[in-house]
Each structure stands twice: as C-alpha cells, then as structure tokens.
Design a protein around this motif. Structure first.
Motif, PDB file in Angstrom:
ATOM      1  N   GLY A  99       0.817  -1.211   0.000  1.00  0.00           N
ATOM      2  CA  GLY A  99       0.000   0.000   0.000  1.00  0.00           C
ATOM      3  C   GLY A  99       0.846   1.255   0.000  1.00  0.00           C
ATOM      4  O   GLY A  99       0.559   2.212  -0.717  1.00  0.00           O
ATOM      5  N   ARG A 100       1.894   1.254   0.787  1.00  0.00           N
ATOM      6  CA  ARG A 100       2.790   2.418   0.826  1.00  0.00           C
ATOM      7  C   ARG A 100       3.521   2.596  -0.488  1.00  0.00           C
ATOM      8  O   ARG A 100       3.677   3.718  -0.962  1.00  0.00           O
ATOM      9  CB  ARG A 100       3.813   2.262   1.953  1.00  0.00           C
ATOM     10  CG  ARG A 100       3.265   2.546   3.293  1.00  0.00           C
ATOM     11  CD  ARG A 100       4.369   2.611   4.313  1.00  0.00           C
ATOM     12  NE  ARG A 100       3.780   2.632   5.634  1.00  0.00           N
ATOM     13  CZ  ARG A 100       4.394   2.261   6.721  1.00  0.00           C
ATOM     14  NH1 ARG A 100       5.622   1.836   6.668  1.00  0.00           N
ATOM     15  NH2 ARG A 100       3.778   2.314   7.881  1.00  0.00           N
ATOM     16  N   LYS A 101       3.961   1.478  -1.062  1.00  0.00           N
ATOM     17  CA  LYS A 101       4.674   1.560  -2.334  1.00  0.00           C
ATOM     18  C   LYS A 101       3.783   2.172  -3.408  1.00  0.00           C
ATOM     19  O   LYS A 101       4.216   3.040  -4.157  1.00  0.00           O
ATOM     20  CB  LYS A 101       5.141   0.167  -2.753  1.00  0.00           C
ATOM     21  CG  LYS A 101       5.956   0.149  -4.015  1.00  0.00           C
ATOM     22  CD  LYS A 101       6.420  -1.248  -4.344  1.00  0.00           C
ATOM     23  CE  LYS A 101       7.193  -1.245  -5.650  1.00  0.00           C
ATOM     24  NZ  LYS A 101       7.613  -2.591  -6.030  1.00  0.00           N
ATOM     25  N   ARG A 102       2.547   1.730  -3.460  1.00  0.00           N
ATOM     26  CA  ARG A 102       1.606   2.257  -4.448  1.00  0.00           C
ATOM     27  C   ARG A 102       1.311   3.730  -4.176  1.00  0.00           C
ATOM     28  O   ARG A 102       1.227   4.538  -5.105  1.00  0.00           O
ATOM     29  CB  ARG A 102       0.308   1.444  -4.437  1.00  0.00           C
ATOM     30  CG  ARG A 102      -0.719   1.936  -5.407  1.00  0.00           C
ATOM     31  CD  ARG A 102      -0.278   1.783  -6.846  1.00  0.00           C
ATOM     32  NE  ARG A 102      -1.239   2.426  -7.713  1.00  0.00           N
ATOM     33  CZ  ARG A 102      -0.944   3.187  -8.743  1.00  0.00           C
ATOM     34  NH1 ARG A 102       0.310   3.378  -9.076  1.00  0.00           N
ATOM     35  NH2 ARG A 102      -1.873   3.741  -9.460  1.00  0.00           N
ATOM     36  N   ALA A 103       1.187   4.101  -2.904  1.00  0.00           N
ATOM     37  CA  ALA A 103       0.921   5.500  -2.553  1.00  0.00           C
ATOM     38  C   ALA A 103       2.091   6.389  -2.982  1.00  0.00           C
ATOM     39  O   ALA A 103       1.879   7.491  -3.502  1.00  0.00           O
ATOM     40  CB  ALA A 103       0.677   5.633  -1.060  1.00  0.00           C
ATOM     41  N   LEU A 104       3.309   5.912  -2.795  1.00  0.00           N
ATOM     42  CA  LEU A 104       4.481   6.686  -3.233  1.00  0.00           C
ATOM     43  C   LEU A 104       4.516   6.823  -4.754  1.00  0.00           C
ATOM     44  O   LEU A 104       4.875   7.877  -5.279  1.00  0.00           O
ATOM     45  CB  LEU A 104       5.771   6.036  -2.724  1.00  0.00           C
ATOM     46  CG  LEU A 104       6.072   6.245  -1.246  1.00  0.00           C
ATOM     47  CD1 LEU A 104       7.242   5.370  -0.809  1.00  0.00           C
ATOM     48  CD2 LEU A 104       6.378   7.707  -0.969  1.00  0.00           C
ATOM     49  N   GLU A 105       4.130   5.759  -5.452  1.00  0.00           N
ATOM     50  CA  GLU A 105       4.087   5.822  -6.921  1.00  0.00           C
ATOM     51  C   GLU A 105       3.079   6.869  -7.387  1.00  0.00           C
ATOM     52  O   GLU A 105       3.357   7.652  -8.304  1.00  0.00           O
ATOM     53  CB  GLU A 105       3.725   4.458  -7.495  1.00  0.00           C
ATOM     54  CG  GLU A 105       4.822   3.420  -7.354  1.00  0.00           C
ATOM     55  CD  GLU A 105       4.378   2.038  -7.788  1.00  0.00           C
ATOM     56  OE1 GLU A 105       3.207   1.870  -8.208  1.00  0.00           O
ATOM     57  OE2 GLU A 105       5.200   1.115  -7.705  1.00  0.00           O
TER      58      GLU A 105
END
Length: 79
Positions: free
Chosen positions: A48-54
């Motif tokens: 979830g964090r990775k996608r939010a950063l993207e």
C-alpha cells in the motif's frame, strides 16, 4: 447373476461426484485469485505504501502538486 442393488446403484457415487465438483471449483477460484494478484501477499504493509508513493510521484511529475507538498507527503508516507 450380477446384482445392481448396492451402494453405487442408489446414488452413493453421486456424493463423490458432487464433492469432486466442489473441490474443482474451489481450485479454479484459488488459481484465478493467485494469477490476479500482483505478486504481493494479501495484506502486506509495504504494498500500500509503495503504491501510494508511486501515485505521489506521478502527481508531482504531472505538476499537480508542488515540491513542498510532494516532500511533505513523501515524508508522511515514509515516516
């Protein structure tokens, strides 16, 4: 003479066919879920964090947010 009055004649085999069908449907559903997932285990915290950063990086690249807002939001996500 051959008799046809046993367990299988009265539908006992049908129970096993139904169970086999249910197992087959469950196996296919599990396979579809596995193939549909992006490789990350469900519920993994990092995905979830990775996608939010993207998404944040995309918005910054498109000019939707300025540098200060980008840095603040990135800090919030990483911290």
């Amino acid at each position: 003479m051959y008799q046809h009055d046993g367990f299988w004649m009265w539908g006992g085999g049908g129970i096993f066919m139904i169970l086999f069908g249910i197992l087959l449907v469950l196996a296919i559903a599990a396979l579809v879920r596995l193939l549909a997932s992006s490789g990350n285990p469900p519920g993994s915290a990092g995905s979830g964090r990775k996608r939010a950063l993207e998404v944040l990086e995309e918005r910054y690249a498109k000019g939707e947010i300025d540098r200060d807002e980008y840095l603040q939001k990135r800090e919030d996500l990483e911290g």
